[in-house]
Design a protein around this motif. Structure first.
Motif, short mmCIF file in Angstrom:
data_model
loop_
_atom_site.label_atom_id
_atom_site.label_comp_id
_atom_site.label_asym_id
_atom_site.label_seq_id
_atom_site.Cartn_x
_atom_site.Cartn_y
_atom_site.Cartn_z
N ASP A 136 1.05 -1.24 0.00
CA ASP A 136 0.13 -0.03 0.11
C ASP A 136 1.04 1.18 0.07
OD1 ASP A 136 -2.12 -1.58 0.02
OD2 ASP A 136 -2.64 -1.28 2.08
N THR A 191 4.31 5.62 -5.45
CA THR A 191 4.33 5.59 -6.86
C THR A 191 3.14 6.76 -7.66
OG1 THR A 191 4.83 3.10 -6.99
CG2 THR A 191 3.94 3.96 -8.92
N ARG A 192 2.05 6.62 -6.94
CA ARG A 192 1.17 7.50 -7.45
C ARG A 192 1.58 8.82 -7.28
NH1 ARG A 192 -2.72 4.13 -5.25
NH2 ARG A 192 -2.75 5.55 -3.09
N MET A 193 2.04 9.21 -6.03
CA MET A 193 2.55 10.51 -5.56
C MET A 193 3.83 11.08 -6.43
SD MET A 193 4.02 12.39 -2.18
CE MET A 193 3.52 11.02 -1.15
N ALA A 197 2.52 1.72 -3.28
CA ALA A 197 1.49 2.19 -4.36
C ALA A 197 1.08 3.50 -4.37
CB ALA A 197 0.08 1.31 -4.25
N ALA A 198 0.90 4.09 -3.02
CA ALA A 198 0.78 5.56 -2.67
C ALA A 198 2.27 6.40 -3.17
CB ALA A 198 0.53 5.62 -1.25
N THR A 219 4.43 9.76 -9.67
CA THR A 219 3.67 10.03 -11.00
C THR A 219 2.85 11.55 -11.04
OG1 THR A 219 3.16 7.66 -11.24
CG2 THR A 219 1.83 8.94 -12.79
N TYR A 220 2.31 11.69 -10.00
CA TYR A 220 1.55 13.10 -10.14
C TYR A 220 2.58 14.17 -10.09
CZ TYR A 220 -2.90 10.45 -9.18
OH TYR A 220 -3.99 9.85 -9.34
N THR A 221 3.68 14.13 -9.34
CA THR A 221 4.74 14.92 -9.14
C THR A 221 5.19 15.20 -10.54
OG1 THR A 221 4.95 14.55 -6.81
CG2 THR A 221 6.54 15.61 -8.17
#
Length: 143
Positions: free
Chosen positions: A12, A18-20, A15-16, A22-24
């Motif tokens: 978890d 990786t998302r952060m 995954a968080a 990607t958005y950055t």
């Protein structure tokens, strides 16, 4: 009590993260593109204005030239030199009869014969320059 396995917890978190990331990365890319476009505009806009002003100078429309200094030193220097050139041309134009200036599309030989142009240039600030008809070809040969 709630029991969470370490594997699930790390999955978890991963995954968080990786998302952060990607958005950055997307936000940085958008900011970089926006900054690039802004800098491109700030550099090219004064150069485009300068090219339009050069067209006006080519047509001897010196009175319509208005300069807006650039933020960039190199472009501001070019604009300053261009402004000096326009001022010198404006001063120089005061000594040229309108017949000599003519239209930028026509050559001076179409406007006035060479002998007359030289004579007209010798009479600065004369609004009605003396027009002398060129001598006939037969009398030139005897000179």
């Amino acid at each position: 009590s709630v029991v969470i396995s370490l594997t699930q917890l790390f999955a978890d978190i991963n995954a968080a993260a990786t998302r952060m990331l990607t958005y950055t990365a997307i936000a940085i890319a958008v900011l970089a593109i926006t900054a690039g476009l802004l800098i491109s505009y700030l550099v090219t806009a004064p150069l485009i204005r300068l090219s339009y002003q050069m067209e006006e100078v080519a047509e001897m429309n010196l009175d319509v030239i208005q300069q807006k200094p650039s933020r960039f030193k190199e472009i501001a220097d070019i604009q300053a030199f261009f402004g000096t050139m326009v001022n010198k041309l404006t001063e120089f134009r005061a000594y040229l009869p309108e017949a000599v200036l003519g239209s930028a599309e026509r050559s001076i030989s179409e406007v006035v014969p060479e002998e007359e142009a030289v004579e007209m240039l010798c009479e600065p600030n004369n609004p009605n320059p003396r027009r002398v008809a060129p001598a006939p070809a037969s009398s030139r040969a005897s000179d």
